[in-house]
Scaffold this active site. Structure first.
Site, short mmCIF file in Angstrom:
data_model
loop_
_atom_site.label_atom_id
_atom_site.label_comp_id
_atom_site.label_asym_id
_atom_site.label_seq_id
_atom_site.Cartn_x
_atom_site.Cartn_y
_atom_site.Cartn_z
N ARG B 32 0.84 -1.20 0.00
CA ARG B 32 0.00 0.00 0.00
C ARG B 32 0.88 1.25 0.00
NH1 ARG B 32 -5.13 -1.60 0.29
NH2 ARG B 32 -5.51 -3.53 1.41
N ASP B 33 0.46 2.27 -0.78
CA ASP B 33 1.14 3.56 -0.79
C ASP B 33 0.99 4.19 0.60
OD1 ASP B 33 1.91 5.79 -3.26
OD2 ASP B 33 1.54 6.55 -1.25
N ASN B 90 4.87 7.38 -13.24
CA ASN B 90 5.47 8.70 -13.32
C ASN B 90 6.93 8.54 -13.74
OD1 ASN B 90 3.14 10.01 -12.35
ND2 ASN B 90 3.73 9.57 -10.24
N HIS B 103 7.93 1.91 -10.25
CA HIS B 103 6.72 1.51 -9.53
C HIS B 103 5.48 1.92 -10.31
CE1 HIS B 103 7.98 5.49 -7.99
NE2 HIS B 103 6.71 5.75 -7.70
N HIS B 105 1.57 2.72 -9.98
CA HIS B 105 0.50 3.09 -9.05
C HIS B 105 -0.80 2.44 -9.52
CE1 HIS B 105 2.45 6.50 -6.88
NE2 HIS B 105 3.15 6.62 -7.99
#
Lengths: 117, 117
Positions: B32-33, B90, B103, B105
């Site tokens: 989890r972020d 990103n 990574h 998202h």
């Protein structure tokens, strides 16, 4: 190659609907989004009709690799690599997917805000 | 496997930094972020240290396929597939990349706005 005659992106891939195509090879086609949200806003799509990310499994890894490679090359050609760019897949209607043909958004040329929508 | 001892996500992969890990296999880890932007906000990362999307080529297709497959599975487990979800990479600082370990998202559980940031 599977295609859906009612699909807008299939029609773009097969040059039956106008778009500013920037790249086409045996697997993927890239063109400018018709409603751009950044100075550079491109779409990278498979030539084959695949509904979306939810239909992808590990066996589509090579296709994904090609899509990302093309996105990176186009970012370089557009001159947006120094400041960066964002790659986005929308999966389903509430996430913003409006065309059910897999497509990767490439946005750049301005600072991108957070959250991503 | 290549790793960078100063990299936060390498430390999470190797259980040297706490995170709520939801999936780990021989290639990828998902957690989890720590600053969630949606009811579901997860990160899917390669176990190997790769700086980001700009470093990916076609040869990383299988890894990308695994990352997308894991994202799809976690979206199902989180119960967010009916309404949809967004996948975001990103690339670079102005696009919002703050950790230089590749990574993906995964955001969902609420309607996502447009533009994506």
């Amino acid at each position: 190659m599977s295609r859906d005659p009612s699909c807008l992106f299939c029609r773009i891939v097969h040059k039956e609907h106008p778009a500013q195509i920037l790249h086409q090879d045996d697997q993927v086609t890239a063109f400018r989004d018709s409603n751009p949200q950044a100075p550079t806003h491109l779409l990278v799509v498979p030539n084959q009709h695949i509904r979306g990310v939810a239909e992808l499994g590990e066996e589509q890894g090579p296709l994904l690799g090609r899509m990302i490679q093309v996105a990176n090359e186009l970012a370089r050609r557009e001159g947006i690599t120094t400041h960066g760019y964002r790659l986005v897949f929308n999966v389903g209607r509430e996430a913003g997917q409006s065309i059910y043909h897999l497509h990767l958004h490439l946005l750049g040329g301005r600072p991108m805000r957070w959250p991503p929508g």
